[in-house]
Motif scaffolding. Structure first.
Motif, PDB file in Angstrom:
ATOM      1  N   SER A 206       0.830  -1.211   0.000  1.00  0.00           N
ATOM      2  CA  SER A 206       0.000   0.000   0.000  1.00  0.00           C
ATOM      3  C   SER A 206       0.861   1.256   0.000  1.00  0.00           C
ATOM      4  N   LYS A 207       1.996   1.217   0.679  1.00  0.00           N
ATOM      5  CA  LYS A 207       2.898   2.370   0.682  1.00  0.00           C
ATOM      6  C   LYS A 207       3.438   2.642  -0.723  1.00  0.00           C
ATOM      7  N   ARG A 208       3.694   1.579  -1.477  1.00  0.00           N
ATOM      8  CA  ARG A 208       4.164   1.746  -2.860  1.00  0.00           C
ATOM      9  C   ARG A 208       3.104   2.429  -3.709  1.00  0.00           C
ATOM     10  N   LEU A 209       1.850   1.981  -3.548  1.00  0.00           N
ATOM     11  CA  LEU A 209       0.771   2.553  -4.350  1.00  0.00           C
ATOM     12  C   LEU A 209       0.513   4.004  -3.999  1.00  0.00           C
ATOM     13  N   LEU A 210       0.616   4.350  -2.738  1.00  0.00           N
ATOM     14  CA  LEU A 210       0.352   5.722  -2.316  1.00  0.00           C
ATOM     15  C   LEU A 210       1.487   6.669  -2.662  1.00  0.00           C
TER      16      LEU A 210
ATOM     17  N   LEU B  82       3.086   4.961 -10.612  1.00  0.00           N
ATOM     18  CA  LEU B  82       3.442   3.816 -11.435  1.00  0.00           C
ATOM     19  C   LEU B  82       4.082   2.752 -10.560  1.00  0.00           C
ATOM     20  N   PHE B  83       3.629   1.516 -10.730  1.00  0.00           N
ATOM     21  CA  PHE B  83       4.229   0.390 -10.013  1.00  0.00           C
ATOM     22  C   PHE B  83       4.560  -0.678 -11.037  1.00  0.00           C
TER      23      PHE B  83
END
Length: 77
Positions: free
Chosen positions: A56-60, A64-65
């Motif tokens: 979730s930290k990556r998405l927030l 782009l992931f």
């Protein structure tokens, strides 16, 4: 045999699991990117599971992931 992908999210651990099969003890683990763990078939070396830590930290934090893998996506019959 081709497997379908299943996605599971562990909210407490903030980990996204992407599975082609259930994890098992003989699999080898390898970090393939920034806190992305691949679980490999011990015979073929094929990736069978991915664990994406701090999902979730990556998405927030980014728009782009990307995963450091190549995928061949097709409809399951």
């Amino acid at each position: 045999m081709e497997e379908k992908l299943t996605f599971r999210y562990d909210r407490a651990g903030d980990i996204l699991y992407i599975d082609k099969c259930s994890p098992y003890s003989d699999q080898e683990s390898e970090e393939i990117g920034d806190e992305i763990i691949a679980r490999l078939n011990p015979t073929s070396g094929e990736i069978e599971n991915l664990e994406i830590l701090f999902f979730s930290k990556r998405l927030l934090s980014n728009n782009l992931f990307e995963l450091p893998i190549i995928a061949d996506l097709r409809l399951a019959s």
